[in-house]
Design a protein around this motif. Structure first.
Motif, mmCIF file in Angstrom:
data_model
loop_
_atom_site.group_PDB
_atom_site.id
_atom_site.type_symbol
_atom_site.label_atom_id
_atom_site.label_comp_id
_atom_site.label_asym_id
_atom_site.label_seq_id
_atom_site.Cartn_x
_atom_site.Cartn_y
_atom_site.Cartn_z
ATOM 1 N N GLU A 45 34.060 8.378 -11.650
ATOM 2 C CA GLU A 45 33.449 9.670 -11.990
ATOM 3 C C GLU A 45 33.582 9.960 -13.496
ATOM 4 O O GLU A 45 32.627 10.392 -14.135
ATOM 5 C CB GLU A 45 34.136 10.747 -11.155
ATOM 6 C CG GLU A 45 33.445 12.084 -11.194
ATOM 7 C CD GLU A 45 34.235 13.132 -10.427
ATOM 8 O OE1 GLU A 45 35.463 12.972 -10.244
ATOM 9 O OE2 GLU A 45 33.608 14.130 -10.025
ATOM 10 N N GLU A 46 34.748 9.711 -14.039
ATOM 11 C CA GLU A 46 34.954 9.945 -15.478
ATOM 12 C C GLU A 46 34.084 9.013 -16.321
ATOM 13 O O GLU A 46 33.503 9.434 -17.327
ATOM 14 C CB GLU A 46 36.420 9.681 -15.859
ATOM 15 C CG GLU A 46 37.381 10.773 -15.519
ATOM 16 C CD GLU A 46 38.807 10.352 -15.869
ATOM 17 O OE1 GLU A 46 39.456 11.082 -16.638
ATOM 18 O OE2 GLU A 46 39.276 9.297 -15.383
ATOM 19 N N ALA A 47 34.018 7.745 -15.930
ATOM 20 C CA ALA A 47 33.225 6.776 -16.705
ATOM 21 C C ALA A 47 31.740 7.108 -16.611
ATOM 22 O O ALA A 47 31.011 7.072 -17.609
ATOM 23 C CB ALA A 47 33.506 5.357 -16.216
ATOM 24 N N GLU A 48 31.277 7.456 -15.416
ATOM 25 C CA GLU A 48 29.852 7.817 -15.249
ATOM 26 C C GLU A 48 29.513 9.071 -16.043
ATOM 27 O O GLU A 48 28.450 9.157 -16.653
ATOM 28 C CB GLU A 48 29.539 8.029 -13.756
ATOM 29 C CG GLU A 48 29.462 6.720 -12.986
ATOM 30 C CD GLU A 48 29.359 6.902 -11.475
ATOM 31 O OE1 GLU A 48 29.304 5.877 -10.779
ATOM 32 O OE2 GLU A 48 29.332 8.059 -11.002
ATOM 33 N N GLY A 49 30.416 10.027 -16.044
ATOM 34 C CA GLY A 49 30.180 11.269 -16.798
ATOM 35 C C GLY A 49 30.149 10.997 -18.290
ATOM 36 O O GLY A 49 29.297 11.522 -19.025
ATOM 37 N N PHE A 50 31.048 10.152 -18.740
ATOM 38 C CA PHE A 50 31.111 9.846 -20.169
ATOM 39 C C PHE A 50 29.828 9.158 -20.643
ATOM 40 O O PHE A 50 29.321 9.443 -21.732
ATOM 41 C CB PHE A 50 32.328 8.961 -20.458
ATOM 42 C CG PHE A 50 32.471 8.648 -21.909
ATOM 43 C CD1 PHE A 50 32.856 9.627 -22.805
ATOM 44 C CD2 PHE A 50 32.203 7.381 -22.389
ATOM 45 C CE1 PHE A 50 32.972 9.363 -24.162
ATOM 46 C CE2 PHE A 50 32.313 7.096 -23.747
ATOM 47 C CZ PHE A 50 32.703 8.091 -24.631
#
Ligand code: RTP
Ligand code: MG
Length: 138
Positions: A45-50
């Motif tokens: 989730e963090e990587a996709e958001g970034f």
């Protein structure tokens, strides 16, 4: 000359190679100060958001898979023209095209495993620093 901040990530390949210190030395040698830092394992989730800006690109899934494949070291750097100064240190996205002496030429294997991330503009840097260091004034 403008004092700027930029967001830097030492990606899983470079962390696994044990070259965080060598990369930090390059930042310091170029007059970039590390003003915030943390090591973390990104969630999907963090990587996709970034990387949301790239979500329609063909390489998005590979990029996210790679960014969650191991720990990363994330830092905010500060200095004169920090955004460009940092991108100069990084070299071209594809390490095969990166100039000799750049971080990617020296430490990266491929366009996917390319050792480092750096913000590409001051506005993007503000968003990226706030993303990983909430509460830290970008
Ligand atoms: P970064 O954002 O990681 O600092 O790299 P960049 O600005 O040089 O490259 P960007 O266009 O923002 O792409 C983000 C990351 O996606 C991977 N990529 N793969 N297979 C491909 O054609 C391709 N293109 C980009 C790279 O890992 C790149 O760093
Ligand atoms: Mg980019």
């Amino acid at each position: 000359m403008a004092i700027e901040r930029t967001l830097s990530i030492i990606k899983p390949d470079a962390v696994a190679k044990n070259v965080i210190g060598q990369i930090y030395s390059r930042f310091e040698g170029a007059g970039l100060k590390i003003v915030a830092a943390r090591m973390t394992q990104l969630s999907r989730e963090e990587a996709e958001g970034f990387y949301a800006a790239h979500k329609e690109r063909g390489f998005f899934k590979d990029l996210v898979d790679f960014m969650v494949s191991g720990p990363v070291m994330i830092q905010a750097l500060e200095g004169e023209n920090a955004v460009l100064a940092h991108r100069d240190l990084m070299g071209a996205t594809d390490p095969k095209k990166a100039e000799k002496g750049t971080i990617r030429a020296d430490f990266a294997e491929s366009i996917d495993a390319n050792a480092v991330h750096g913000s590409d503009a001051v506005d993007a840097a503000k968003v990226e620093i706030a993303y990983f260091f909430p509460g830290f004034a970008a």
